[in-house]
Design a protein around this motif. Structure first.
Motif, short mmCIF file in Angstrom:
data_model
loop_
_atom_site.label_atom_id
_atom_site.label_comp_id
_atom_site.label_asym_id
_atom_site.label_seq_id
_atom_site.Cartn_x
_atom_site.Cartn_y
_atom_site.Cartn_z
N SER A 333 -13.95 6.59 39.69
CA SER A 333 -12.63 5.95 39.77
C SER A 333 -12.71 4.62 40.50
N THR A 334 -13.65 4.48 41.45
CA THR A 334 -13.84 3.21 42.15
C THR A 334 -14.32 2.15 41.17
N VAL A 335 -15.26 2.52 40.31
CA VAL A 335 -15.76 1.59 39.29
C VAL A 335 -14.62 1.22 38.34
N SER A 336 -13.82 2.21 37.96
CA SER A 336 -12.70 1.96 37.05
C SER A 336 -11.75 0.93 37.63
N ARG A 337 -11.42 1.09 38.92
CA ARG A 337 -10.51 0.14 39.57
C ARG A 337 -11.14 -1.25 39.71
N ALA A 338 -12.44 -1.29 39.97
CA ALA A 338 -13.12 -2.57 40.16
C ALA A 338 -13.19 -3.35 38.86
N ILE A 339 -13.28 -2.66 37.73
CA ILE A 339 -13.43 -3.32 36.43
C ILE A 339 -12.10 -3.68 35.81
N LYS A 340 -11.09 -2.84 36.02
CA LYS A 340 -9.82 -2.96 35.30
C LYS A 340 -9.19 -4.35 35.46
N GLY A 341 -8.91 -5.00 34.33
CA GLY A 341 -8.16 -6.25 34.33
C GLY A 341 -8.95 -7.45 34.81
N LYS A 342 -10.26 -7.32 34.96
CA LYS A 342 -11.06 -8.44 35.48
C LYS A 342 -11.94 -9.03 34.38
N TYR A 343 -12.25 -10.31 34.54
CA TYR A 343 -13.00 -11.04 33.53
C TYR A 343 -14.24 -11.68 34.16
N VAL A 344 -15.22 -11.95 33.28
CA VAL A 344 -16.45 -12.61 33.74
C VAL A 344 -16.71 -13.82 32.86
N LYS A 345 -17.05 -14.93 33.49
CA LYS A 345 -17.38 -16.17 32.79
C LYS A 345 -18.89 -16.19 32.55
N THR A 346 -19.31 -16.48 31.31
CA THR A 346 -20.72 -16.60 30.97
C THR A 346 -20.96 -18.00 30.42
N PRO A 347 -22.21 -18.40 30.20
CA PRO A 347 -22.45 -19.75 29.66
C PRO A 347 -21.82 -20.00 28.30
N THR A 348 -21.48 -18.95 27.56
CA THR A 348 -20.94 -19.14 26.22
C THR A 348 -19.45 -18.86 26.10
N LYS A 349 -18.93 -17.84 26.83
CA LYS A 349 -17.51 -17.50 26.72
C LYS A 349 -17.09 -16.62 27.89
N VAL A 350 -15.81 -16.29 27.92
CA VAL A 350 -15.26 -15.39 28.95
C VAL A 350 -15.03 -14.03 28.32
N TYR A 351 -15.52 -12.97 29.01
CA TYR A 351 -15.38 -11.60 28.51
C TYR A 351 -14.57 -10.77 29.52
N PRO A 352 -13.81 -9.77 29.05
CA PRO A 352 -13.34 -8.73 29.97
C PRO A 352 -14.56 -8.01 30.53
N LEU A 353 -14.54 -7.68 31.79
CA LEU A 353 -15.70 -7.00 32.39
C LEU A 353 -15.97 -5.67 31.69
N SER A 354 -14.91 -5.04 31.21
CA SER A 354 -15.06 -3.75 30.52
C SER A 354 -15.82 -3.89 29.20
N TYR A 355 -15.95 -5.13 28.67
CA TYR A 355 -16.65 -5.34 27.40
C TYR A 355 -18.10 -4.87 27.48
N PHE A 356 -18.69 -4.95 28.68
CA PHE A 356 -20.11 -4.65 28.84
C PHE A 356 -20.38 -3.17 29.02
N LEU A 357 -19.32 -2.35 29.04
CA LEU A 357 -19.49 -0.91 29.14
C LEU A 357 -19.34 -0.27 27.78
N THR A 358 -20.21 0.65 27.46
CA THR A 358 -20.07 1.42 26.24
C THR A 358 -19.19 2.62 26.53
#
Length: 430
Positions: A333-358
């Motif tokens: 649940s701590t990971v869930s709260r840390a990821i929820k609604g947050k974004y990460v900037k990369t050299p090519t585009k901006v992704y929701p942090l949750s995008y990197f989780l399967t």
């Protein structure tokens, strides 16, 4: 009269709630919270923070169908949400139950209404009996807006479906396991999974469109529509990848020197007040710094796992919230709260942090992914048909499901009974 031990436990519970809420905030919401602290606390001086905030980036929030659209600004507040939910409590609710219920509403993620913590985690944080927490959660799951208090978006939509009398196991299966496919319009994947025609899949999608992915969005605190501030950056410099947390909290403690009373003859009342404000400010600083370190650690783990995707465009590796939680030594649940609604900037585009989780696996003891909808639908039918004078215990329900060829556990039955907002056998007895 509360004992000193009880008072200390209540203070600890409030602090843990505040820490969880601060962890849930995105960068823009964190900045707003700190500005409010500066207004309320004379010791805060945000001009002493020398970091910089990433320029807001224009985005559009995906709607319930996965399309991009602007989301209307909320017209209610978190306090309105509590009052609305409290008005739906049973008439015979006790003072202790009301107190636990209030705290559980404070646990809800702003804007989504999700409650990622398990009942065991909530009971531990609040130092409350487990049966009281379960009772409050069953009430919450019976309330409007439907879907509030569920652990995940999938479970929230499932709960809403049951509120509407939509109990088709195939629909439930799509909600549990194929929301990403619905959002991306990968209808053929759903066709193959359930042996459906395209027309049948489109029918289920039309039903899903009647559900609300953010049950409490009208009460504020949801994801921003139109602009976001990335909370993390994955950058590459001279061929080396790294992680940066994007916030203003980069150096120094933002305390004003104007109220330094160490060498003055200040009145005892003023000194006591400022000491209390200093203690509160210290705790806020600890929470914000913990948020920063958690995001840094989380970002590094995601980067390590998904580096081939970022650097070479290869497929994402398997990575779930449970896997991250185990590596970080925290609750999922701590990971869930840390990821929820947050974004990460990369050299090519901006992704929701949750995008990197399967897709997340199940916790130990949960039903397998391909049987969850079957368990839930069969359990709902058993509960509707049981003798109200002799209601079935969770163990008896598990035995009856097993007799039908649906292997499950008492723990899984309890979990889905609570999801349906149905209290335990003792409370169901008439």
């Amino acid at each position: 009269m509360p004992t000193q031990e009880l008072q200390q436990r209540q203070i600890l519970s409030q602090q843990q709630l505040q820490a969880l809420n601060i962890l849930s905030l995105d960068g823009a919401a964190l900045d707003e919270m700190l500005k409010k602290e500066e207004i309320d606390n004379p010791l805060f001086d945000l001009d002493k923070i020398h970091g910089t905030v990433e320029r807001p980036i224009s985005v559009q929030t995906p709607d319930k169908e996965g399309n991009l659209s602007e989301r209307a600004a909320p017209d209610k507040t978190a306090q309105d949400l509590y009052l609305f939910l409290e008005s739906q409590l049973p008439a015979n609710v006790t003072k202790a139950e009301r107190g636990v219920f209030r705290h559980m509403v404070e646990f809800l993620e702003p804007g989504t209404g999700l409650l990622p913590e398990t009942v065991e985690e909530v009971a531990e944080i609040l130092a409350a009996p487990l049966y009281v927490v379960e009772r409050c959660l069953s009430w919450l799951h019976q309330m409007e807006p439907a879907g509030v208090g569920a652990a995940t978006t999938s479970e929230s939509l499932v709960l809403q479906a049951f509120h509407k009398g939509m109990t088709d196991p195939t629909l439930l299966g799509i909600l549990f396991d194929h929301l990403e496919d619905v959002a991306a319009k990968r209808y053929r994947t759903i066709m193959r999974a359930y042996g459906l025609t395209m027309e049948e899949v489109q029918h289920y999608v039309s039903l899903i469109r009647t559900l609300e992915p953010y049950p409490t969005a009208a009460f504020g605190g949801g994801e921003s529509a139109g602009f976001i501030v990335p909370d993390l950056e994955f950058y590459c410099k001279d061929g080396q990848w790294g992680v940066r947390v994007q916030d203003r909290w980069s150096s120094g403690v933002p305390y004003s020197s104007y109220y330094d009373l160490s060498g003055t003859d200040a009145a005892p009342e003023l000194r006591t007040y400022l000491q209390e404000q200093h203690r509160h400010a210290d705790y806020i600083v600890q929470c914000v710094e913990k948020r920063r370190s958690t995001l840094q650690q989380l970002g590094q783990l995601i980067l390590n796992t998904q580096l081939a995707f970022l650097a070479e465009g290869q497929p994402l590796h398997t990575l779930t919230a449970d896997m991250l939680a185990e590596q970080m030594g925290v609750n999922p649940s701590t990971v869930s709260r840390a990821i929820k609604g947050k974004y990460v900037k990369t050299p090519t585009k901006v992704y929701p942090l949750s995008y990197f989780l399967t897709r997340a696996g199940n916790r130990s003891g949960d039903a397998a992914p391909d049987s969850r909808s079957e368990v839930l639908a069969a359990l709902h039918k058993l509960l509707q048909e049981e003798d109200p004078v002799h209601p079935l215990s969770d163990a008896q329900l598990a035995d009856q499901l097993t007799a039908q060829g649906i292997t499950t556990t008492r723990r899984t039955v309890a979990k889905y009974r609570l999801l349906l907002g149905i209290p335990g056998a003792f409370e169901r007895k008439q």
